[in-house]
Design a protein around this motif. Structure first.
Motif, PDB file in Angstrom:
ATOM      1  N   LEU A  84      -5.854   6.855  22.632  1.00 48.27           N
ATOM      2  CA  LEU A  84      -5.033   5.771  22.090  1.00 48.27           C
ATOM      3  C   LEU A  84      -5.743   5.060  20.942  1.00 48.27           C
ATOM      4  N   LYS A  85      -7.045   4.876  21.082  1.00 52.49           N
ATOM      5  CA  LYS A  85      -7.806   4.220  20.019  1.00 52.49           C
ATOM      6  C   LYS A  85      -7.786   5.042  18.737  1.00 52.49           C
ATOM      7  N   LYS A  86      -7.873   6.373  18.869  1.00 54.84           N
ATOM      8  CA  LYS A  86      -7.822   7.238  17.685  1.00 54.84           C
ATOM      9  C   LYS A  86      -6.454   7.158  17.016  1.00 54.84           C
ATOM     10  N   ILE A  87      -5.402   7.150  17.828  1.00 53.75           N
ATOM     11  CA  ILE A  87      -4.046   7.040  17.274  1.00 53.75           C
ATOM     12  C   ILE A  87      -3.878   5.703  16.553  1.00 53.75           C
ATOM     13  N   ARG A  88      -4.346   4.636  17.190  1.00 53.57           N
ATOM     14  CA  ARG A  88      -4.257   3.308  16.570  1.00 53.57           C
ATOM     15  C   ARG A  88      -4.985   3.285  15.228  1.00 53.57           C
ATOM     16  N   CYS A  89      -6.199   3.838  15.191  1.00 49.09           N
ATOM     17  CA  CYS A  89      -6.971   3.859  13.945  1.00 49.09           C
ATOM     18  C   CYS A  89      -6.254   4.653  12.862  1.00 49.09           C
ATOM     19  N   LYS A  90      -5.666   5.763  13.247  1.00 49.60           N
ATOM     20  CA  LYS A  90      -4.942   6.593  12.278  1.00 49.60           C
ATOM     21  C   LYS A  90      -3.747   5.823  11.700  1.00 49.60           C
ATOM     22  N   LEU A  91      -3.001   5.138  12.565  1.00 50.71           N
ATOM     23  CA  LEU A  91      -1.857   4.356  12.092  1.00 50.71           C
ATOM     24  C   LEU A  91      -2.295   3.212  11.185  1.00 50.71           C
ATOM     25  N   VAL A  92      -3.370   2.533  11.561  1.00 51.13           N
ATOM     26  CA  VAL A  92      -3.878   1.438  10.734  1.00 51.13           C
ATOM     27  C   VAL A  92      -4.321   1.972   9.375  1.00 51.13           C
ATOM     28  N   ASP A  93      -4.986   3.115   9.372  1.00 50.77           N
ATOM     29  CA  ASP A  93      -5.405   3.725   8.108  1.00 50.77           C
ATOM     30  C   ASP A  93      -4.207   4.058   7.224  1.00 50.77           C
ATOM     31  N   CYS A  94      -3.150   4.593   7.836  1.00 51.75           N
ATOM     32  CA  CYS A  94      -1.941   4.930   7.077  1.00 51.75           C
ATOM     33  C   CYS A  94      -1.307   3.682   6.461  1.00 51.75           C
ATOM     34  N   VAL A  95      -1.226   2.619   7.235  1.00 54.24           N
ATOM     35  CA  VAL A  95      -0.660   1.365   6.729  1.00 54.24           C
ATOM     36  C   VAL A  95      -1.513   0.847   5.571  1.00 54.24           C
ATOM     37  N   TYR A  96      -2.819   0.867   5.768  1.00 50.36           N
ATOM     38  CA  TYR A  96      -3.730   0.393   4.725  1.00 50.36           C
ATOM     39  C   TYR A  96      -3.553   1.188   3.429  1.00 50.36           C
ATOM     40  N   GLU A  97      -3.495   2.509   3.551  1.00 54.88           N
ATOM     41  CA  GLU A  97      -3.335   3.360   2.368  1.00 54.88           C
ATOM     42  C   GLU A  97      -2.021   3.059   1.643  1.00 54.88           C
ATOM     43  N   GLU A  98      -0.952   2.899   2.402  1.00 56.85           N
ATOM     44  CA  GLU A  98       0.342   2.580   1.773  1.00 56.85           C
ATOM     45  C   GLU A  98       0.291   1.238   1.050  1.00 56.85           C
ATOM     46  N   LEU A  99      -0.341   0.256   1.673  1.00 54.08           N
ATOM     47  CA  LEU A  99      -0.433  -1.060   1.042  1.00 54.08           C
ATOM     48  C   LEU A  99      -1.319  -1.031  -0.202  1.00 54.08           C
ATOM     49  N   GLU A 100      -2.366  -0.231  -0.169  1.00 55.39           N
ATOM     50  CA  GLU A 100      -3.286  -0.143  -1.296  1.00 55.39           C
ATOM     51  C   GLU A 100      -2.725   0.655  -2.470  1.00 55.39           C
ATOM     52  N   HIS A 101      -2.017   1.753  -2.175  1.00 59.23           N
ATOM     53  CA  HIS A 101      -1.675   2.690  -3.235  1.00 59.23           C
ATOM     54  C   HIS A 101      -0.181   2.810  -3.526  1.00 59.23           C
ATOM     55  N   ASN A 102       0.647   2.240  -2.684  1.00 63.57           N
ATOM     56  CA  ASN A 102       2.089   2.433  -2.867  1.00 63.57           C
ATOM     57  C   ASN A 102       2.837   1.110  -2.661  1.00 63.57           C
ATOM     58  N   TRP A 103       2.229   0.052  -3.086  1.00 60.06           N
ATOM     59  CA  TRP A 103       2.734  -1.298  -2.835  1.00 60.06           C
ATOM     60  C   TRP A 103       4.190  -1.484  -3.282  1.00 60.06           C
ATOM     61  N   GLU A 104       4.532  -0.972  -4.441  1.00 58.69           N
ATOM     62  CA  GLU A 104       5.858  -1.201  -5.004  1.00 58.69           C
ATOM     63  C   GLU A 104       6.966  -0.439  -4.274  1.00 58.69           C
ATOM     64  N   ASN A 105       6.628   0.644  -3.583  1.00 57.50           N
ATOM     65  CA  ASN A 105       7.637   1.506  -2.970  1.00 57.50           C
ATOM     66  C   ASN A 105       7.625   1.486  -1.444  1.00 57.50           C
ATOM     67  N   ILE A 106       7.034   0.471  -0.864  1.00 61.52           N
ATOM     68  CA  ILE A 106       6.926   0.419   0.598  1.00 61.52           C
ATOM     69  C   ILE A 106       8.299   0.156   1.214  1.00 61.52           C
ATOM     70  N   ASP A 107       8.617   0.925   2.238  1.00 64.95           N
ATOM     71  CA  ASP A 107       9.822   0.691   3.043  1.00 64.95           C
ATOM     72  C   ASP A 107       9.421  -0.298   4.140  1.00 64.95           C
ATOM     73  N   VAL A 108       9.845  -1.553   3.993  1.00 63.09           N
ATOM     74  CA  VAL A 108       9.396  -2.594   4.918  1.00 63.09           C
ATOM     75  C   VAL A 108       9.904  -2.365   6.343  1.00 63.09           C
ATOM     76  N   ASN A 109      11.056  -1.734   6.497  1.00 65.50           N
ATOM     77  CA  ASN A 109      11.540  -1.432   7.847  1.00 65.50           C
ATOM     78  C   ASN A 109      10.635  -0.426   8.529  1.00 65.50           C
ATOM     79  N   GLU A 110      10.260   0.597   7.799  1.00 60.14           N
ATOM     80  CA  GLU A 110       9.357   1.604   8.345  1.00 60.14           C
ATOM     81  C   GLU A 110       7.981   0.992   8.631  1.00 60.14           C
ATOM     82  N   LEU A 111       7.513   0.160   7.719  1.00 57.69           N
ATOM     83  CA  LEU A 111       6.232  -0.515   7.910  1.00 57.69           C
ATOM     84  C   LEU A 111       6.270  -1.382   9.168  1.00 57.69           C
ATOM     85  N   GLY A 112       7.371  -2.091   9.379  1.00 57.04           N
ATOM     86  CA  GLY A 112       7.517  -2.918  10.583  1.00 57.04           C
ATOM     87  C   GLY A 112       7.488  -2.084  11.848  1.00 57.04           C
ATOM     88  N   GLU A 113       8.103  -0.907  11.805  1.00 57.89           N
ATOM     89  CA  GLU A 113       8.092  -0.026  12.972  1.00 57.89           C
ATOM     90  C   GLU A 113       6.689   0.464  13.281  1.00 57.89           C
TER      91      GLU A 113
END
Length: 78
Positions: A4-33
């Motif tokens: 579970l900790k590995k899955i959590r870290c992977k999801l957090v990394d994905c969110v971080y990458e999207e926020l860092e590199h794709n800020w303008e095109n983020i789907d906020v509904n998907e991000l909330g999920e």
């Protein structure tokens, strides 16, 4: 719990990458999920750590805690 900790870290990394590199095109509904998934996993890790600690302690308080939690939920509904 480590899985579970590995899955959590992977999801957090994905969110971080999207926020860092794709800020303008983020789907906020998907991000909330995804954030909800992270919170659910975090909650599962927390409860699992409590159960493990109680098992190490040899405590039977888990049954009492569960019963009290059900009573609290029942009282909130009425």
């Amino acid at each position: 719990m480590e899985h579970l900790k590995k899955i959590r870290c992977k999801l957090v990394d994905c969110v971080y990458e999207e926020l860092e590199h794709n800020w303008e095109n983020i789907d906020v509904n998907e991000l909330g999920e995804v954030i909800d998934m992270i919170k659910d996993i975090e909650k599962s890790i927390y409860y699992e750590s409590i159960v493990e600690a109680m098992e190490k302690d040899g405590s039977s308080k888990l049954i009492k805690w569960t019963q009290n939690e059900e009573e609290i939920d029942h009282n909130r509904m009425h």
